[in-house]
Design a protein around this motif. Sequence first.
Motif, short mmCIF file in Angstrom:
data_model
loop_
_atom_site.label_atom_id
_atom_site.label_comp_id
_atom_site.label_asym_id
_atom_site.label_seq_id
_atom_site.Cartn_x
_atom_site.Cartn_y
_atom_site.Cartn_z
N SER A 713 0.83 -1.19 0.00
CA SER A 713 0.00 0.00 0.00
C SER A 713 0.87 1.24 0.00
N PRO A 714 0.35 2.39 -0.48
CA PRO A 714 1.17 3.61 -0.55
C PRO A 714 1.73 4.05 0.80
N GLU A 715 0.89 3.98 1.85
CA GLU A 715 1.37 4.46 3.15
C GLU A 715 2.46 3.57 3.73
N TYR A 716 2.43 2.29 3.35
CA TYR A 716 3.45 1.37 3.84
C TYR A 716 4.73 1.48 3.01
N ALA A 717 4.58 1.54 1.70
CA ALA A 717 5.75 1.62 0.82
C ALA A 717 6.54 2.90 1.04
N MET A 718 5.85 4.00 1.29
CA MET A 718 6.54 5.30 1.37
C MET A 718 6.80 5.74 2.80
N GLY A 719 5.95 5.31 3.75
CA GLY A 719 6.10 5.79 5.12
C GLY A 719 6.31 4.73 6.16
N GLY A 720 6.26 3.45 5.77
CA GLY A 720 6.46 2.38 6.74
C GLY A 720 5.28 2.16 7.67
N MET A 721 4.13 2.77 7.38
CA MET A 721 2.94 2.61 8.22
C MET A 721 2.13 1.41 7.72
N PHE A 722 1.85 0.46 8.62
CA PHE A 722 1.06 -0.70 8.20
C PHE A 722 -0.07 -0.95 9.19
N SER A 723 -1.14 -1.52 8.67
CA SER A 723 -2.33 -1.85 9.46
C SER A 723 -3.07 -2.94 8.70
N GLU A 724 -4.24 -3.30 9.19
CA GLU A 724 -5.03 -4.29 8.45
C GLU A 724 -5.42 -3.75 7.08
N LYS A 725 -5.47 -2.43 6.91
CA LYS A 725 -5.79 -1.85 5.61
C LYS A 725 -4.65 -2.07 4.61
N GLN A 798 -7.65 1.91 -3.07
CA GLN A 798 -7.65 3.37 -2.99
C GLN A 798 -6.45 3.85 -2.20
N ASP A 799 -5.92 5.03 -2.58
CA ASP A 799 -4.68 5.53 -1.98
C ASP A 799 -4.80 5.76 -0.48
N ASN A 800 -5.92 6.33 -0.05
CA ASN A 800 -6.12 6.65 1.37
C ASN A 800 -6.65 5.42 2.09
N LYS A 824 -12.28 5.57 -5.85
CA LYS A 824 -11.55 6.72 -6.38
C LYS A 824 -10.37 6.24 -7.21
N LEU A 825 -9.94 7.07 -8.14
CA LEU A 825 -8.81 6.72 -9.00
C LEU A 825 -7.54 6.59 -8.17
N PRO A 826 -6.86 5.44 -8.23
CA PRO A 826 -5.60 5.26 -7.48
C PRO A 826 -4.44 5.98 -8.16
N GLN A 827 -4.18 7.22 -7.74
CA GLN A 827 -3.15 8.04 -8.38
C GLN A 827 -1.76 7.48 -8.18
#
Length: 859
Positions: A713-725, A798-800, A824-827
């Motif tokens: 996911s974008p938040e994990y790949a770029m920020g190292g944040m992971f969750s069930e999402k 979705q990105d978010n 939403k479009l995955p930018q």
Amino acid sequence: MPMDIRTRSICPLLNGSMFYFLFISLFSLLPSHYHCAEVDQITLLQPLAQGQILVSPGHIFELGFFSPNNSAKKYVGIWHKDISPRKVVWVANREKPLAVADTSASLTVTSNGNLKLVDGKQKSIWSTNIASLVSSSNTSSVAAVLLDNGNFVVNDHLGAELWKSFDYPGDTILPNVVLRDSKSGKGHFLSSWKAENDPSPGKFLLGLPPQAPSQVFIWINNGSNDSHSIPYWRSGPWDKSSFIGVPDMDHRYINGFSVDDNLKQGTVDFSYNFYDKPVAYIYISPEGTVRLRFSKNDGKWYDYWQTPKNPCDIYGACGPFGVCKASASPICKCLKGFVPKSSAEWSKGNWTGGCVRQTKLFCERQTNKSVSSRGKKVDDDGFWKMVKLKIPDSHEFITALNAEETSNDCKLRCLNNCSCLAYAFVNNIGCLVWSKDLIDIQQFSGSVGVDLYIRLAHSELGEGKPIKLIGSLTAIVLVSILAAIVFGFYRRRANQKRQTQNFESTGMIKSSRDGLREYIGKHDPLELQIYDFDSILIATNNFSVTNKLGQGGFGPVYKGMLQDGKEVAVKRLSSSSGQGIEEFKNEMLLISNLQHKNLVRIMGCCVKEDEKLLIYEFMPNKSLDTFLFDTRKRVVLDWATRFNIIHGVVRGLLYLHHDSYVKVIHRDLKVSNILLDEKMNPKISDFGLARIVEGTQNLENTQKVVGTRGYMSPEYAMGGMFSEKSDVYSFGVLVLEIISSKKNTGFYLYDQQLGFLAYAWNLWNEGRGLELVDEILGDSCSSSEVLKCMHIGLLCVQDNAVDRPNMANIALMLSSEKDGPQPKLPQFTIQISAYHPQPHFENTNSSKNEASITMIEGR
């Protein structure tokens, strides 16, 4: 002009012409056999005339009149459409041909619902002869149709089958056709044609007698109803995956063959289905050769396998107690302890008389002597081991043995029975014994075949030496053993010390077997077994390359066969990789406490020095990418199977995120980590990167981003944040790949600079979502189910992370009519895909990290 060419050329002219009605009037006056050649059914009012062809709905098979090799006789048969040379796979009137000059013969449905072939004088030549189940008022609704699997069926007015050609095979068996034998005498056998231009029953029969384990036979037909008269060839017993007497049979996990022994009902069923070769057939030739042929969709047939191939394949080539080896000269020799029955015939190369025993067995001479039940030495009888054999015919299956008993128990069974001449303990089968003449033994080269233990007198085993010599040898052996024990003791102490140092440095505590038990015990796994390293070496054939299933960041994965006959998959942490210790601990302890039918089950582990192994249940169909991204194999993934896989992954993730005793984030969900069991049910694997999070925690941060490009996911790949999402995002990518059979990292539209996810969203947004569907599915899939899954997949990517549903919501959407919000479009995907230098490419081979932990750090 030939009849069928003329009729095919006339039909297209009957559209839009100013003489339309004139043509209709004139054409209606022509005989029925001048009408359009292709028809889709045969009824009472619409018989099949010569010059007409009955075609299956998908234009795969044809049924019509033919004359084999321009003979003077005519038959009704079925063949594949547009593949040459034409092979007729079923013949209706194989014993009652029509004359070529008879051009008025037809195949029709009669007034009592039967299918009948009549000649020009309306005389019955062939009929289905079934008892009429249809009233005369409904006869006009009875229809004979040809299906895409090659089955010719007669259906009543309600669509129920009254008769089918699959129940009456000729010389050919098609994929999914069941070849059955039964004690009731209602068996299905293949019978060869008499000659290439004569389809009447010939000299050879092929079938399976009702026995366990099953084996296929070719018999020479002596003209009587006794199909088991003269054996000509034998496959050897079925070991749940292949026939052990056929060395070149495909031994992959999906070899296509299936045997079902139902001896309680007295039946044995044999069938096959090659997923990567859907157009195929097996037939027995007039010369007694069995061939498996397939087509590459290029209009030609190719040989895949055939038998017999050499003199040793012929049944009993070397007679009783003789063994045949094709690469030897001469090919026949007597078993140890036996000599030729006739030396004169043997010297001439006539070996069929076989061999006789040189020394009588002790139990035959001393019938009043008892035999030890504890496996101790019993007087003068023993066993001689022969390896790599097609074991003899006339085996007896010891059904009383249970899963805990071993080869030694099988030996005792044979030793305790004076009539037992040999035994074999075969993986996946169990104990087989022989009390009749040992016949049709073949010895193979290479790694195929099984071991056979032949009962001999001790004098034939090279025993009975002078007592003084035996005593000397015994003393030497005892001294050697004592020295080995002393040496082993000091070496073990040194190894334990080194192991403790190695594992204490990684927090793994002592690495000895006892230390590992102590460590595991503190974490209370449910059923985690510690395996001995030597037993794993034996199970994997010393980690042979032929046993290798795949390669991942963790290391290689091997197929193994435990001593109890259970198949396993063994993950081996590469000792030189310098990574994976924490992942090994994580997976060993985490997955052992997770119990769900859609999660792969760990059976145990093994640690010895630098070797760290995980032992899993074996998945015969390997991983999903093996099928999904293979242009030939993905045909097996129809929409029902894909939809079931999506459902199973949802259930597995729902358990990890919500229903297990701890919340688990997988962090590496991808196609190659979805394993498939024998029924194509999915199981999530590879928990080496998984993390346990508190139930109230939504996000966690890590300094080390691990996973696989395209699924993170974008938040994990770029920020190292992971969750069930994060897992939800990976699941969305997975769903879209399952729908399309396209790799998300191997797809790019150069002119639009669109990656896979953005391309899928555009199709959805423009109302063209069905264009994403794998073209091999055609119109067979449910458009509503496909669009629902596509909708869910796009919501998941979705990105978010806040916009993505959780697995509970996904399960609800998947099982109900409830729709989620518009995706939403995955930018984020456009930014990644814009760096691809190549134009559109896709559908590469399956990935190589099957059933392995992946350690790919994001950049």
